[in-house]
Design a protein around this motif. Sequence first.
Motif, mmCIF file in Angstrom:
data_model
loop_
_atom_site.group_PDB
_atom_site.id
_atom_site.type_symbol
_atom_site.label_atom_id
_atom_site.label_comp_id
_atom_site.label_asym_id
_atom_site.label_seq_id
_atom_site.Cartn_x
_atom_site.Cartn_y
_atom_site.Cartn_z
ATOM 1 N N TRP A 331 0.835 -1.206 0.000
ATOM 2 C CA TRP A 331 0.000 0.000 0.000
ATOM 3 C C TRP A 331 0.867 1.252 0.000
ATOM 4 N N SER A 332 1.902 1.244 0.828
ATOM 5 C CA SER A 332 2.797 2.396 0.937
ATOM 6 C C SER A 332 3.438 2.710 -0.414
ATOM 7 N N LYS A 333 3.940 1.684 -1.048
ATOM 8 C CA LYS A 333 4.627 1.886 -2.324
ATOM 9 C C LYS A 333 3.664 2.357 -3.405
ATOM 10 N N ARG A 334 2.420 1.864 -3.355
ATOM 11 C CA ARG A 334 1.453 2.255 -4.388
ATOM 12 C C ARG A 334 1.068 3.721 -4.259
ATOM 13 N N VAL A 335 0.784 4.168 -3.035
ATOM 14 C CA VAL A 335 0.394 5.574 -2.880
ATOM 15 C C VAL A 335 1.601 6.486 -3.090
ATOM 16 N N LEU A 355 11.898 5.078 0.223
ATOM 17 C CA LEU A 355 11.349 4.611 -1.047
ATOM 18 C C LEU A 355 11.961 5.370 -2.212
ATOM 19 N N LEU A 356 12.191 6.643 -2.031
ATOM 20 C CA LEU A 356 12.803 7.448 -3.093
ATOM 21 C C LEU A 356 14.191 6.938 -3.449
ATOM 22 N N SER A 357 14.943 6.523 -2.439
ATOM 23 C CA SER A 357 16.334 6.091 -2.659
ATOM 24 C C SER A 357 16.423 4.787 -3.433
ATOM 25 N N ARG A 358 15.312 4.048 -3.558
ATOM 26 C CA ARG A 358 15.360 2.707 -4.149
ATOM 27 C C ARG A 358 15.076 2.668 -5.638
ATOM 28 N N ASP A 359 14.760 3.805 -6.244
ATOM 29 C CA ASP A 359 14.389 3.788 -7.660
ATOM 30 C C ASP A 359 15.055 4.936 -8.397
ATOM 31 N N PRO A 360 16.273 4.724 -8.904
ATOM 32 C CA PRO A 360 16.996 5.791 -9.610
ATOM 33 C C PRO A 360 16.227 6.344 -10.798
ATOM 34 N N CYS A 361 15.489 5.492 -11.518
ATOM 35 C CA CYS A 361 14.731 5.998 -12.679
ATOM 36 C C CYS A 361 13.683 7.010 -12.225
ATOM 37 N N ARG A 362 13.001 6.702 -11.112
ATOM 38 C CA ARG A 362 12.014 7.623 -10.575
ATOM 39 C C ARG A 362 12.691 8.931 -10.168
ATOM 40 N N ASN A 363 13.862 8.811 -9.573
ATOM 41 C CA ASN A 363 14.592 10.007 -9.150
ATOM 42 C C ASN A 363 14.834 10.933 -10.326
ATOM 43 N N GLN A 364 15.321 10.356 -11.432
ATOM 44 C CA GLN A 364 15.670 11.165 -12.596
ATOM 45 C C GLN A 364 14.423 11.815 -13.202
ATOM 46 N N ARG A 365 13.309 11.082 -13.219
ATOM 47 C CA ARG A 365 12.096 11.641 -13.783
ATOM 48 C C ARG A 365 11.599 12.812 -12.928
ATOM 49 N N THR A 383 21.272 7.042 3.604
ATOM 50 C CA THR A 383 20.572 6.119 2.718
ATOM 51 C C THR A 383 20.459 6.691 1.309
ATOM 52 N N LEU A 384 20.123 7.972 1.212
ATOM 53 C CA LEU A 384 19.984 8.605 -0.102
ATOM 54 C C LEU A 384 21.291 8.601 -0.879
ATOM 55 N N LEU A 385 22.419 8.712 -0.179
ATOM 56 C CA LEU A 385 23.720 8.818 -0.849
ATOM 57 C C LEU A 385 24.538 7.535 -0.769
ATOM 58 N N ASN A 386 23.980 6.505 -0.116
ATOM 59 C CA ASN A 386 24.701 5.243 0.049
ATOM 60 C C ASN A 386 26.041 5.472 0.763
ATOM 61 N N LEU A 387 25.992 6.256 1.822
ATOM 62 C CA LEU A 387 27.165 6.536 2.643
ATOM 63 C C LEU A 387 26.855 6.156 4.085
ATOM 64 N N ARG A 406 21.747 14.808 -6.895
ATOM 65 C CA ARG A 406 21.170 13.526 -7.305
ATOM 66 C C ARG A 406 19.645 13.557 -7.412
ATOM 67 N N TYR A 407 19.010 14.336 -6.545
ATOM 68 C CA TYR A 407 17.555 14.247 -6.441
ATOM 69 C C TYR A 407 16.825 15.547 -6.773
ATOM 70 N N GLY A 408 17.544 16.649 -6.877
ATOM 71 C CA GLY A 408 16.914 17.915 -7.223
ATOM 72 C C GLY A 408 16.161 18.537 -6.072
ATOM 73 N N GLY A 409 15.357 19.559 -6.390
ATOM 74 C CA GLY A 409 14.532 20.227 -5.409
ATOM 75 C C GLY A 409 15.333 21.025 -4.405
ATOM 76 N N VAL A 410 14.731 21.265 -3.247
ATOM 77 C CA VAL A 410 15.365 21.933 -2.124
ATOM 78 C C VAL A 410 15.591 20.882 -1.044
ATOM 79 N N VAL A 411 16.757 20.918 -0.419
ATOM 80 C CA VAL A 411 17.113 19.895 0.571
ATOM 81 C C VAL A 411 17.283 20.545 1.933
ATOM 82 N N VAL A 412 16.651 19.936 2.932
ATOM 83 C CA VAL A 412 16.782 20.366 4.323
ATOM 84 C C VAL A 412 17.471 19.231 5.079
ATOM 85 N N LEU A 413 18.758 19.408 5.382
ATOM 86 C CA LEU A 413 19.498 18.388 6.129
ATOM 87 C C LEU A 413 19.372 18.713 7.613
ATOM 88 N N LYS A 414 18.586 17.905 8.307
ATOM 89 C CA LYS A 414 18.275 18.165 9.702
ATOM 90 C C LYS A 414 19.461 17.840 10.607
#
Length: 503
Positions: A331-335, A355-365, A383-387, A406-414
């Motif tokens: 369910w989580s992955k579908r929504v 979930l975002l980190s697991r699909d590079p094609c989705r990331n690029q799109r 996890t996002l950077l595999n570090l 790698r992922y675009g947008g605006v990033v907030v590193l907490k």
Amino acid sequence: MTASLPHSLYRSDQVRDGERKIASDLGVKMYDLMTHAGFAVFNVLCQRWPEADKILICCGSGNNGGDGYVVGRLALEAGLNVTLWSACDPLKITGDALLAQQAFVKQGGTILTGDLPDEPRDLIIDALLGTGLSRDVSGCYRDAIASINASSSPVLAVDIPSGLHADTGGVLSGAVSADITVTFVALKQGLFTGKAVDHCGELIFDGLDIGQAFEAHIPSSVTLLCSEQARQLEPTRCQSAHKGHFGRLLCIGGEKGTGGAIILCGQAALRTGAGLVALLTHETNVTAILARQPELMTRQWEEKRGSKALNEILTWADVIALGPGLGQSAWSKRVFDAALESCKPMVIDADGLTLLSRDPCRNQRQNQQNNWILTPHPGEAATLLNLSVEEIERDRFSAVKEIHNRYGGVVVLKGAGTIVYDGVHSFVIHAGNPGMASGGMGDVLTGVIASCLAQSQSLEDAARFGAFLHSYAADIAAQHGSRGLLASDLLPLLGNNIEQMQI
């Protein structure tokens, strides 16, 4: 000298080169700057430790050590009992530091070498290593740092606590833990994020009479975001406003057993001013949602209802908050997939980042859409950077930029000294406290930023203001102690204007 801090932050090489340029342009000798720096440190010594008599000054071989020699000379002139210890052979010191050393000796000072004296002192001055340090400390410097930290004496650091990386805030195998750090000319970006906040203590700035000229002529790509700037980013509303003006926000998450996360997210969004907030969540959470916050609307979706029903729910929203308590189920992955395919502006956190980190094609799109705000903590960033988390924390500025690359947008590193990066400029949030290290704080932040996005439609403004408001509200809530601070303690504060929330 000023208790308030400038807003521009710089790398150490910018400060080094810019300091020389500005000093040359103004006709100021570098030795005069060193003398001024020593005076600044000595003034803090007198103001904060007026009863101190026995002073231990630890000097290195560079200009930071030269500042220490100036402090030593001034302390001798004032009749204090000064012990000055050098981590290097005093005969090898050159340049302006040598001039300062000679003035100290002329005043009657002596220089000790060998083992660091361990007798009790009223104050220790750390002038071992400056802002140019880029490799792990070793040898007598490492031993001296360990001895200083093992002492019960208060510590006053000159420009930067020895062992800290001025650009990253990383600890280079060991760093002095200071009670106060007096820093000069321009603020170094590494002093405000990551492990540095554990070592700097109170920060005091002195521009040495060239600071304003420096900031006016040397461009910076990092800004310290304080309440003055945050006030300019606050969403505004006119007297005739109605709920339709402030966005429809859909918060997606709260799988079975994790309903609290999505409730906190939705509550924070309401308190921050979103017009309408709905939660797309597991059906078992509905009763709790209505009991806790009746202003929240609820949506449910199951696979058997099909994609059309899910798309209709998503179409309702202007903005999406995706991830709090979302889980990793089918369910989580579908929504999650449907939310990304909607191309709505969104904030992604928690399980959404996994979930975002697991699909590079989705990331690029989605990167081509560039319409999201990512809010990882160091573990999620890893996890996002595999570090590893250690690699993230070693250089938070590089990590936040690489996530954006790698992922675009605006990033907030907490984390301590949260960093917001919009692809061009970095902003370090100058607010927050250790009490925020508790469950649910990230869920509240997601709701706050998503609500700001629904009201402003600006990714950059929403990320900056939301991150500051969240941390600032936590500081207000923790005024009488941060231990036991709850994420829900922030909720009543989020609707206040910054100027009303004076600490």
